[in-house]
Design a protein around this motif. Structure first.
Motif, PDB file in Angstrom:
ATOM      1  N   ALA A   1     126.322   4.816  53.225  1.00 23.18           N
ATOM      2  CA  ALA A   1     126.853   6.090  53.974  1.00 23.18           C
ATOM      3  C   ALA A   1     128.094   5.811  54.832  1.00 23.18           C
ATOM      4  O   ALA A   1     129.088   6.363  54.680  1.00 23.18           O
ATOM      5  CB  ALA A   1     125.606   6.784  54.804  1.00 23.18           C
ATOM      6  N   VAL A   2     128.333   4.819  55.412  1.00 20.33           N
ATOM      7  CA  VAL A   2     129.496   4.227  56.333  1.00 20.33           C
ATOM      8  C   VAL A   2     130.444   3.916  55.509  1.00 20.33           C
ATOM      9  O   VAL A   2     131.622   4.262  55.747  1.00 20.33           O
ATOM     10  CB  VAL A   2     128.918   2.996  56.975  1.00 20.33           C
ATOM     11  CG1 VAL A   2     130.154   2.314  57.673  1.00 20.33           C
ATOM     12  CG2 VAL A   2     127.854   3.236  58.211  1.00 20.33           C
ATOM     13  N   GLU A   3     130.263   3.224  54.359  1.00 15.46           N
ATOM     14  CA  GLU A   3     131.237   2.757  53.418  1.00 15.46           C
ATOM     15  C   GLU A   3     131.991   4.009  52.754  1.00 15.46           C
ATOM     16  O   GLU A   3     133.136   3.956  52.338  1.00 15.46           O
ATOM     17  CB  GLU A   3     130.785   1.750  52.404  1.00 15.46           C
ATOM     18  CG  GLU A   3     130.461   0.504  53.112  1.00 15.46           C
ATOM     19  CD  GLU A   3     129.682  -0.636  51.994  1.00 15.46           C
ATOM     20  OE1 GLU A   3     129.316  -0.232  50.965  1.00 15.46           O
ATOM     21  OE2 GLU A   3     129.675  -1.648  52.312  1.00 15.46           O
ATOM     22  N   SER A   4     131.100   4.943  52.512  1.00 10.21           N
ATOM     23  CA  SER A   4     131.646   6.104  51.610  1.00 10.21           C
ATOM     24  C   SER A   4     132.212   7.522  52.680  1.00 10.21           C
ATOM     25  O   SER A   4     132.746   8.348  52.212  1.00 10.21           O
ATOM     26  CB  SER A   4     130.735   6.458  50.813  1.00 10.21           C
ATOM     27  OG  SER A   4     129.555   7.187  51.481  1.00 10.21           O
ATOM     28  N   ALA A   5     131.926   7.063  53.990  1.00 13.71           N
ATOM     29  CA  ALA A   5     132.432   8.145  54.856  1.00 13.71           C
ATOM     30  C   ALA A   5     133.872   8.306  54.932  1.00 13.71           C
ATOM     31  O   ALA A   5     134.639   7.422  54.978  1.00 13.71           O
ATOM     32  CB  ALA A   5     131.724   7.940  56.096  1.00 13.71           C
ATOM     33  N   ASP A   6     134.126   9.629  55.327  1.00 12.21           N
ATOM     34  CA  ASP A   6     135.702   9.991  55.651  1.00 12.21           C
ATOM     35  C   ASP A   6     136.116   9.303  57.113  1.00 12.21           C
ATOM     36  O   ASP A   6     135.139   8.973  57.948  1.00 12.21           O
ATOM     37  CB  ASP A   6     135.890  11.611  55.766  1.00 12.21           C
ATOM     38  CG  ASP A   6     135.732  11.948  54.309  1.00 12.21           C
ATOM     39  OD1 ASP A   6     135.973  11.213  53.217  1.00 12.21           O
ATOM     40  OD2 ASP A   6     135.332  13.253  54.105  1.00 12.21           O
ATOM     41  N   PRO A   7     137.375   8.742  57.116  1.00 11.07           N
ATOM     42  CA  PRO A   7     137.741   8.130  58.394  1.00 11.07           C
ATOM     43  C   PRO A   7     137.200   9.212  59.645  1.00 11.07           C
ATOM     44  O   PRO A   7     137.215   8.413  60.788  1.00 11.07           O
ATOM     45  CB  PRO A   7     139.237   7.969  58.279  1.00 11.07           C
ATOM     46  CG  PRO A   7     139.273   7.888  56.864  1.00 11.07           C
ATOM     47  CD  PRO A   7     138.527   8.924  56.335  1.00 11.07           C
ATOM     48  N   GLY A   8     137.394  10.443  59.618  1.00 11.95           N
ATOM     49  CA  GLY A   8     137.115  11.202  60.684  1.00 11.95           C
ATOM     50  C   GLY A   8     135.600  11.332  61.094  1.00 11.95           C
ATOM     51  O   GLY A   8     135.261  12.200  61.954  1.00 11.95           O
ATOM     52  N   ALA A   9     134.444  10.797  59.929  1.00 15.69           N
ATOM     53  CA  ALA A   9     133.147  11.413  60.420  1.00 15.69           C
ATOM     54  C   ALA A   9     132.876  10.602  61.752  1.00 15.69           C
ATOM     55  O   ALA A   9     133.010   9.742  61.965  1.00 15.69           O
ATOM     56  CB  ALA A   9     132.531  10.681  59.239  1.00 15.69           C
TER      57      ALA A   9
END
Length: 273
Positions: free
Chosen positions: A239-247
């Motif tokens: 989840a962390v690796e695929s999240a958008d930068p602003g998540a």
């Protein structure tokens, strides 16, 4: 309304008993706790007013919300001090957790070369991932060795612990106590206030059992948690690796077990045959 206040007061008493136990054991006295409570009352009152659309509540609004007189509010309008680092951003914890995940797939990786070339798994690679390249692997390794969770020998690092529990560092232990207990209680409080869909917050209880039974049950929980821990770590890593930068979402999943010989403790009943 009077009954509701009594219920809430009784619940707060149960919640605060362990806090008071810790405070007294570590040397905190009434003045320290009084100052802490005032700071938290004001901080939470500001949050409540802001949720109502008030950009910055005034002295009167804070006084009404907290029950503190205006003089006390005026003297305490400041952000509470926090002398503990957040556990959410620990590169050492993230690296250690990633290492555990690697070991769950390949037990031989419990012992790794500190640096490695090519496709060889190494502590350096794990530390680079865990810190997102922001910290040198040497600094992370030194921290894990200091916490007595990893050993270093002849160019290799080896896991000693099965979970990131820094028992050799009081400040880190208190930081984890604060963060883990806060989020557990935030889940429970959110469910009471009903301002969002219910969060998972469950427990099972048994009384009148032997201490050996308690220890056996504790061991079952440890074993089951180990498997779930690895599964959750893998999912969170993806989840962390695929999240958008602003998540900006955050999630903490925990589990606890507590047992004791309740004979003679406040509120306990003694069974006689």
């Amino acid at each position: 309304m009077e009954n509701q206040l009594a219920w809430v007061q009784a619940a707060c008493s149960r919640i605060l008993r362990p806090v008071v136990r810790l405070a007294l054991a570590m040397g905190l006295k009434h003045p320290h706790l009084e100052e802490l409570l005032r700071d938290l009352l004001l901080d939470e009152a500001r949050r409540l007013w802001r949720a109502e659309g008030v950009k910055e509540p005034n002295i009167s609004q804070l006084s009404v919300a907290t029950g503190l007189n205006r003089k006390a509010v005026t003297a305490k309008v400041r952000e509470p001090n926090d002398h503990l680092a957040s556990t959410d951003v620990s590169a050492a914890a993230k690296t250690f957790t990633m290492w555990l995940q690697v070991v769950s797939d390949n037990p031989e990786d419990r012992r790794l070369p500190i640096v490695g070339d090519g496709d060889i798994q190494s502590f350096e690679k794990l530390a680079r991932q865990g810190s997102r390249g922001n910290l040198h692997h040497r600094a992370i390794l030194d921290e894990l060795v200091r916490l007595n969770m990893v050993t270093e020998d002849d160019g290799y690092a080896e896991l000693k612990a099965e979970g990131f529990v820094p028992s050799g560092d009081l400040q880190s232990m208190l930081a984890f106590l604060g963060d883990n207990s806060r989020d557990h209680l935030l889940a429970a409080v959110s469910n009471i206030l009903g301002n969002r869909p219910p969060l998972l917050e469950r427990a099972v209880y048994a009384g009148g059992v032997t201490m050996q039974d308690c220890e056996d049950i504790h061991e079952i929980v440890r074993e089951r948690w180990s498997g779930l821990h690895h599964e959750l770590t893998a999912q969170m890593t993806r989840a962390v690796e695929s999240a958008d930068p602003g998540a900006s979402g955050r999630i903490r999943v925990g589990i606890y077990t507590y047992y004791e010989d309740a004979k003679g403790t406040p509120g306990a009943t003694e069974s006689k045959s």
